[in-house]
Write a protein that holds these residues in place. Structure first.
Motif, mmCIF file in Angstrom:
data_model
loop_
_atom_site.group_PDB
_atom_site.id
_atom_site.type_symbol
_atom_site.label_atom_id
_atom_site.label_comp_id
_atom_site.label_asym_id
_atom_site.label_seq_id
_atom_site.Cartn_x
_atom_site.Cartn_y
_atom_site.Cartn_z
ATOM 1 N N GLY A 189 -21.567 -6.754 -33.681
ATOM 2 C CA GLY A 189 -22.598 -6.134 -32.858
ATOM 3 C C GLY A 189 -23.990 -6.601 -33.183
ATOM 4 N N ALA A 190 -24.391 -6.503 -34.451
ATOM 5 C CA ALA A 190 -25.770 -6.826 -34.799
ATOM 6 C C ALA A 190 -25.910 -8.167 -35.501
ATOM 7 C CB ALA A 190 -26.340 -5.731 -35.695
ATOM 8 N N ASP A 191 -24.801 -8.782 -35.901
ATOM 9 C CA ASP A 191 -24.885 -10.052 -36.608
ATOM 10 C C ASP A 191 -24.616 -11.245 -35.706
ATOM 11 O OD1 ASP A 191 -25.471 -8.733 -38.879
ATOM 12 O OD2 ASP A 191 -23.441 -8.698 -39.652
ATOM 13 N N GLY A 192 -24.422 -11.002 -34.424
ATOM 14 C CA GLY A 192 -24.147 -12.091 -33.508
ATOM 15 C C GLY A 192 -25.410 -12.840 -33.133
ATOM 16 N N SER A 193 -25.280 -13.717 -32.162
ATOM 17 C CA SER A 193 -26.419 -14.515 -31.731
ATOM 18 C C SER A 193 -27.444 -13.641 -31.024
ATOM 19 C CB SER A 193 -25.935 -15.620 -30.785
ATOM 20 O OG SER A 193 -24.999 -16.452 -31.439
ATOM 21 N N ALA A 194 -28.707 -13.943 -31.265
ATOM 22 C CA ALA A 194 -29.774 -13.199 -30.603
ATOM 23 C C ALA A 194 -29.796 -13.537 -29.116
ATOM 24 C CB ALA A 194 -31.116 -13.553 -31.239
ATOM 25 N N ILE A 195 -29.954 -12.519 -28.304
ATOM 26 C CA ILE A 195 -30.062 -12.690 -26.853
ATOM 27 C C ILE A 195 -31.444 -12.220 -26.444
ATOM 28 C CG2 ILE A 195 -29.076 -12.102 -24.613
ATOM 29 C CD1 ILE A 195 -26.470 -11.428 -26.070
ATOM 30 N N SER A 196 -32.211 -13.079 -25.842
ATOM 31 C CA SER A 196 -33.592 -12.747 -25.510
ATOM 32 C C SER A 196 -33.657 -11.623 -24.492
ATOM 33 C CB SER A 196 -34.317 -13.977 -24.957
ATOM 34 O OG SER A 196 -33.788 -14.328 -23.688
ATOM 35 N N HIS A 197 -34.824 -10.995 -24.449
ATOM 36 C CA HIS A 197 -35.058 -9.919 -23.470
ATOM 37 C C HIS A 197 -34.841 -10.436 -22.052
ATOM 38 C CE1 HIS A 197 -36.756 -6.419 -21.578
ATOM 39 N NE2 HIS A 197 -37.762 -7.108 -21.083
ATOM 40 N N ALA A 198 -35.339 -11.633 -21.783
ATOM 41 C CA ALA A 198 -35.150 -12.221 -20.455
ATOM 42 C C ALA A 198 -33.671 -12.483 -20.189
ATOM 43 C CB ALA A 198 -35.955 -13.510 -20.329
ATOM 44 N N GLY A 199 -32.943 -12.902 -21.242
ATOM 45 C CA GLY A 199 -31.511 -13.153 -21.086
ATOM 46 C C GLY A 199 -30.743 -11.898 -20.750
ATOM 47 N N ARG A 200 -31.082 -10.805 -21.401
ATOM 48 C CA ARG A 200 -30.404 -9.537 -21.110
ATOM 49 C C ARG A 200 -30.704 -9.085 -19.677
ATOM 50 N NH1 ARG A 200 -28.246 -7.269 -25.673
ATOM 51 N NH2 ARG A 200 -28.938 -8.197 -27.636
ATOM 52 N N VAL A 242 -35.804 -19.514 -35.048
ATOM 53 C CA VAL A 242 -36.764 -19.121 -34.009
ATOM 54 C C VAL A 242 -36.453 -17.688 -33.601
ATOM 55 C CG1 VAL A 242 -37.652 -19.594 -31.705
ATOM 56 C CG2 VAL A 242 -36.966 -21.482 -33.192
ATOM 57 N N PHE A 243 -37.475 -16.855 -33.629
ATOM 58 C CA PHE A 243 -37.285 -15.434 -33.324
ATOM 59 C C PHE A 243 -37.216 -15.223 -31.817
ATOM 60 C CE2 PHE A 243 -38.381 -10.964 -32.965
ATOM 61 C CZ PHE A 243 -37.677 -10.408 -34.023
ATOM 62 N N HIS A 244 -36.271 -14.379 -31.395
ATOM 63 C CA HIS A 244 -36.107 -14.054 -29.976
ATOM 64 C C HIS A 244 -36.213 -12.547 -29.785
ATOM 65 C CE1 HIS A 244 -34.786 -18.069 -28.642
ATOM 66 N NE2 HIS A 244 -34.251 -18.151 -29.856
ATOM 67 N N PHE A 245 -37.040 -12.144 -28.832
ATOM 68 C CA PHE A 245 -37.157 -10.732 -28.478
ATOM 69 C C PHE A 245 -36.010 -10.374 -27.536
ATOM 70 C CE2 PHE A 245 -41.436 -12.118 -29.548
ATOM 71 C CZ PHE A 245 -41.823 -11.135 -30.446
ATOM 72 N N GLU A 246 -35.203 -9.405 -27.942
ATOM 73 C CA GLU A 246 -34.009 -9.046 -27.180
ATOM 74 C C GLU A 246 -34.234 -7.869 -26.248
ATOM 75 O OE1 GLU A 246 -30.237 -9.972 -29.640
ATOM 76 O OE2 GLU A 246 -31.619 -8.944 -30.994
ATOM 77 N N ALA A 247 -35.201 -7.044 -26.550
ATOM 78 C CA ALA A 247 -35.527 -5.908 -25.679
ATOM 79 C C ALA A 247 -36.993 -5.567 -25.885
ATOM 80 C CB ALA A 247 -34.647 -4.692 -25.987
ATOM 81 N N ALA A 248 -37.615 -5.034 -24.842
ATOM 82 C CA ALA A 248 -39.034 -4.673 -24.909
ATOM 83 C C ALA A 248 -39.275 -3.477 -24.025
ATOM 84 C CB ALA A 248 -39.919 -5.847 -24.480
ATOM 85 N N SER A 249 -40.386 -2.784 -24.273
ATOM 86 C CA SER A 249 -40.739 -1.621 -23.466
ATOM 87 C C SER A 249 -41.058 -2.058 -22.045
ATOM 88 C CB SER A 249 -41.942 -0.900 -24.084
ATOM 89 O OG SER A 249 -43.014 -1.807 -24.293
ATOM 90 N N GLN A 250 -40.972 -1.112 -21.136
ATOM 91 C CA GLN A 250 -41.233 -1.410 -19.737
ATOM 92 C C GLN A 250 -42.697 -1.796 -19.541
ATOM 93 O OE1 GLN A 250 -38.966 -1.533 -17.281
ATOM 94 N NE2 GLN A 250 -37.373 -1.095 -18.786
ATOM 95 N N GLY A 251 -42.974 -2.525 -18.482
ATOM 96 C CA GLY A 251 -44.343 -2.946 -18.185
ATOM 97 C C GLY A 251 -44.512 -4.430 -18.426
ATOM 98 N N LYS A 252 -45.712 -4.803 -18.845
ATOM 99 C CA LYS A 252 -46.015 -6.225 -18.977
ATOM 100 C C LYS A 252 -45.577 -6.808 -20.318
ATOM 101 C CE LYS A 252 -50.770 -5.112 -20.378
ATOM 102 N NZ LYS A 252 -52.191 -5.293 -20.055
ATOM 103 N N THR A 253 -45.080 -5.960 -21.228
ATOM 104 C CA THR A 253 -44.711 -6.450 -22.555
ATOM 105 C C THR A 253 -43.660 -7.542 -22.488
ATOM 106 O OG1 THR A 253 -45.210 -4.271 -23.467
ATOM 107 C CG2 THR A 253 -43.896 -5.753 -24.829
ATOM 108 N N GLY A 254 -42.603 -7.324 -21.673
ATOM 109 C CA GLY A 254 -41.528 -8.296 -21.582
ATOM 110 C C GLY A 254 -42.011 -9.660 -21.131
#
Length: 692
Positions: A381-392, A253-265
């Motif tokens: 760094g990049a091979d670890g578990s995905a952390i969602s944008h909301a999680g960050r 399952v794909f997780h978004f870890e970061a997003a641009s400011q505004g309503k995207t997140g």
């Protein structure tokens, strides 16, 4: 008094380059137009000398000469009656141009009708008697920006201008009159010039983005910082309506870890909350057929040219249209030759985004630059578990809500058996749960890492003062993130904290961990020297992990070296080899004037062996695990120095350690020119070798 106007088309070969290319009139002239200045006082025509008015200067100048009375009215009436017919004829001919045909074919029927309606409205707006130069320029720049974003070539834009002029003359020349139409034609020429300026502005923005990404790629120190900086840079580019980056989890399952400011997140978070709109990487699921899943499997850039007409976009169509996203490109990122490590997705507010020749080149350069960053990150760094944008965002908010709690682990002086130092370790409290660093460290961006350091250091020094008031004087060790070697703010935060808590600098130890190789020729040496000048003790943490190798022992100006737990691990099959290794590392550290600390010690036998091998300090659960500030005082009261003295019975590791020291001294004495026997005192100091 002069007013700007364009003379009829006159073809001139060759492109216009250099500084003049920024002038809209020059660019249009290079595409086949000649621009002249009309002096209304003298009724004379002057050829343009290469100076075009800016939007602001035009707005302050005289208005163009416009037909009045019946002539203007006839033009307005003709456009109202025939605009739709002109537009239909225009698009019928436009569809014969290659790129224009591609753009038109990717539109849905509703989108094509909307486009024609806007074209009709634009034609009538250009005929408004009171259309000022500034308003005209802003309108043309807006239209030109759209043309550039959807990938319409400049050459086809100029050809389209000729097609439109032909349609106008054929359909409204007689009812409008030639005088009114000539004025209108001049407006169309100026309109084209400003549209070409919009193209140039978009290309300038692309170059600025590429320059900033190049600089960023060589500055970032961790994956969290990388994704946040990438979002910050890309979101400022006019072609990009939104951007996001992420990775799949173990279940695909794909997780978004970061997003641009505004309503995207928020939009992405809602997608992930609904099973039917989750993004997968599996090839046998419709949710894995989108650009993200395809890019992850293929390792190539994948696009949705138009959400409204693409079958593969069906699961996310309603959400995309609601958010104003009409097309997108998903870009796989990772070290060259390796599988993708993350997917960057760029959203566009118009159909056909990121598909034109210039956009394709821009996307390829963005991918090349960002791929370089993945060659510099450590494996975790990049091979670890995905952390969602909301999680960050959650961890960042929690950090700033006083959830940080410092725990302290004692460091045992092996020669005296006393605890004189403790290491401060961060924890995050959330309700009844206490989170360990592994849960949140990788989710923190650079500013969050600095905030963690400032808050952790402040809390640790405050606790030290509290212990001091109760008669316990301890040095305190705090981890210094790798980013501190490139960020002077850490030094300033340390200096201010020492002053605020009246802590002698020598009682503070900063543990430096190198997650990547440090070049002391680029300012890091200066920052470390500032810490040394401040009087704090520096320690190289986790020697043997990441880039904290033997080469850095000589390079880094540190006072301590801490041997990583993996480096000092003793196996049952090769205990003697491990102890020899520890002994030689300890001798090397002492030869360089550094104290040696061993981490991860979990048995009293191993503790005694390290004492025999000459290790200065030990840290591990055999001494004590991390504990709250109050618990530390209680623990120390119940653990005097005698508790950690030599054990009453010698263990296996202790005996092997004595053998290691004895055989080393035997070798040294045997190598001496006048030595015929081992030094008798050596056996007494290190313990006699086994009888056999």
């Amino acid at each position: 008094m002069r007013s700007w106007r364009a003379a009829p088309i006159s073809r001139r070969p060759g492109p216009v380059s250099g500084a003049g290319e920024r002038c809209p009139c020059r660019r249009a002239r290079g595409c086949g137009f000649r621009f002249d200045v009309y002096d209304t006082k003298r009724n004379t025509l002057h050829h343009d000398k290469g100076v075009a008015p800016s939007v602001s200067s035009v707005s302050r100048g005289p208005r163009p000469v416009l037909p009045r009375g019946a002539a203007m009215q006839s033009l307005m009436d003709a456009l109202r009656s025939n605009a739709d017919t002109v537009v239909e004829a225009f698009y019928d001919t436009l569809a014969r141009l290659p790129r224009s045909r591609q753009i038109l074919m990717m539109l849905s029927e509703a989108e094509l009708l909307h486009l024609k309606r806007r074209q009709s409205e634009n034609l009538q707006a250009l005929a408004a008697p009171r259309l000022g130069a500034k308003a005209h320029a802003q309108m043309a720049l807006r239209v030109g920006r759209v043309h550039a974003i959807v990938g319409l070539d400049k050459e086809e834009l100029v050809r389209a201008r000729g097609i439109l002029a032909d349609s106008l003359y054929r359909l409204i020349a007689r009812p409008a009159g030639t005088r009114a139409l000539a004025t209108y034609n001049r407006r169309l020429n100026v309109d084209l010039a400003w549209q070409l300026k919009a193209y140039q502005e978009l290309q300038d923005s692309q170059q600025e983005v590429l320059l900033r990404l190049t600089k960023m790629v060589w500055e970032v120190r961790n994956y969290a910082d990388f994704i946040h900086r990438t979002m910050e840079i890309l979101s400022g580019h006019d072609e990009i309506a939104g951007c996001s980056i992420g990775r799949p989890d173990a279940q695909g399952v794909f997780h978004f870890e970061a997003a641009s400011q505004g309503k995207t997140g928020g939009h992405l978070q809602r997608l992930m909350e609904r099973p039917e709109t989750q993004i997968l990487i599996a090839a046998d699921d419709p949710r894995g057929q989108g650009p993200v899943g395809l890019a992850w499997r293929s390792g190539k850039v994948e696009r949705i040219i138009n959400f409204s007409t693409s079958p593969q976009a069906a699961p996310w169509l309603a959400s995309a249209l609601r958010e104003g996203v009409r097309s997108c490109a998903s870009i796989p990122l990772g070290a060259p030759g390796a599988r993708p490590a993350a997917i960057l997705t760029l959203d566009c507010a118009y159909p056909g985004g990121f598909a034109g020749p210039h956009q394709v080149g821009f996307i390829d350069l963005v991918k090349t630059l960002l791929d370089c960053a993945f060659m510099r990150f450590p494996e975790h760094g990049a091979d670890g578990s995905a952390i969602s944008h909301a999680g960050r965002q959650h961890w960042s908010t929690l950090l700033r809500s006083n959830a940080l709690v410092m725990h302290y682990q004692p460091l045992l002086d092996l020669q005296t058996g006393k605890v004189t130092k403790v290491e401060a370790l961060a924890r995050m409290r959330e309700g009844d749960q206490l989170h360990m660093p592994g849960a949140f460290i990788s989710a923190l961006a650079s500013d969050d890492q600095l905030e963690l350091f400032i808050r952790g250091l402040d809390q640790a020094l405050a606790d030290r003062n509290d212990w001091l008031r109760r008669g316990v004087d301890l040095s305190i060790s705090v981890n210094l993130p790798p980013a501190a070697l490139n960020d002077i703010r850490y030094y300033e935060a340390t200096r201010q904290a020492l002053d605020a808590h009246a802590c002698p600098p020598g009682r503070l130890v900063l543990e430096v961990l190198e997650y990547e190789e440090v070049s002391l020729a680029h300012g890091q040496d200066g920052i470390l020297s500032k810490f040394r000048a401040l009087g704090v003790t520096l320690a190289q943490d986790d020697l043997g992990s990441g880039h904290s190798g033997l080469g850095s022992l000589r390079k880094l100006p540190v006072d301590w070296i801490k041997l990583d737990r993996e480096l000092v691990a003793v196996s049952e099959t090769d205990a003697i080899g491990a102890l020899r290794f520890i002994y030689q590392l300890t001798r090397l550290g002492h030869a360089l004037g550094k104290s040696v600390v061993a981490e991860g010690i979990e048995s009293i036998d191993f503790l005694d062996a390290l004492r025999i091998l000459g290790v200065d300090v030990a840290q591990g659960y055999i001494v004590a695990g991390p504990m709250p500030a109050e618990g530390l005082l209680l623990w120390m009261a119940g653990h005097p120095a005698s508790v950690f003295g030599p054990p009453p019975e010698q263990g296996t590791l202790s005996a092997l350690a004595k053998l290691v020291v004895w055989e080393e001294r035997l070798f040294v004495n045997a190598s001496a020119p006048d030595a015929s026997a081992p030094d008798a005192g050596a056996g007494q100091r290190a313990g006699a070798a086994p009888a056999n």
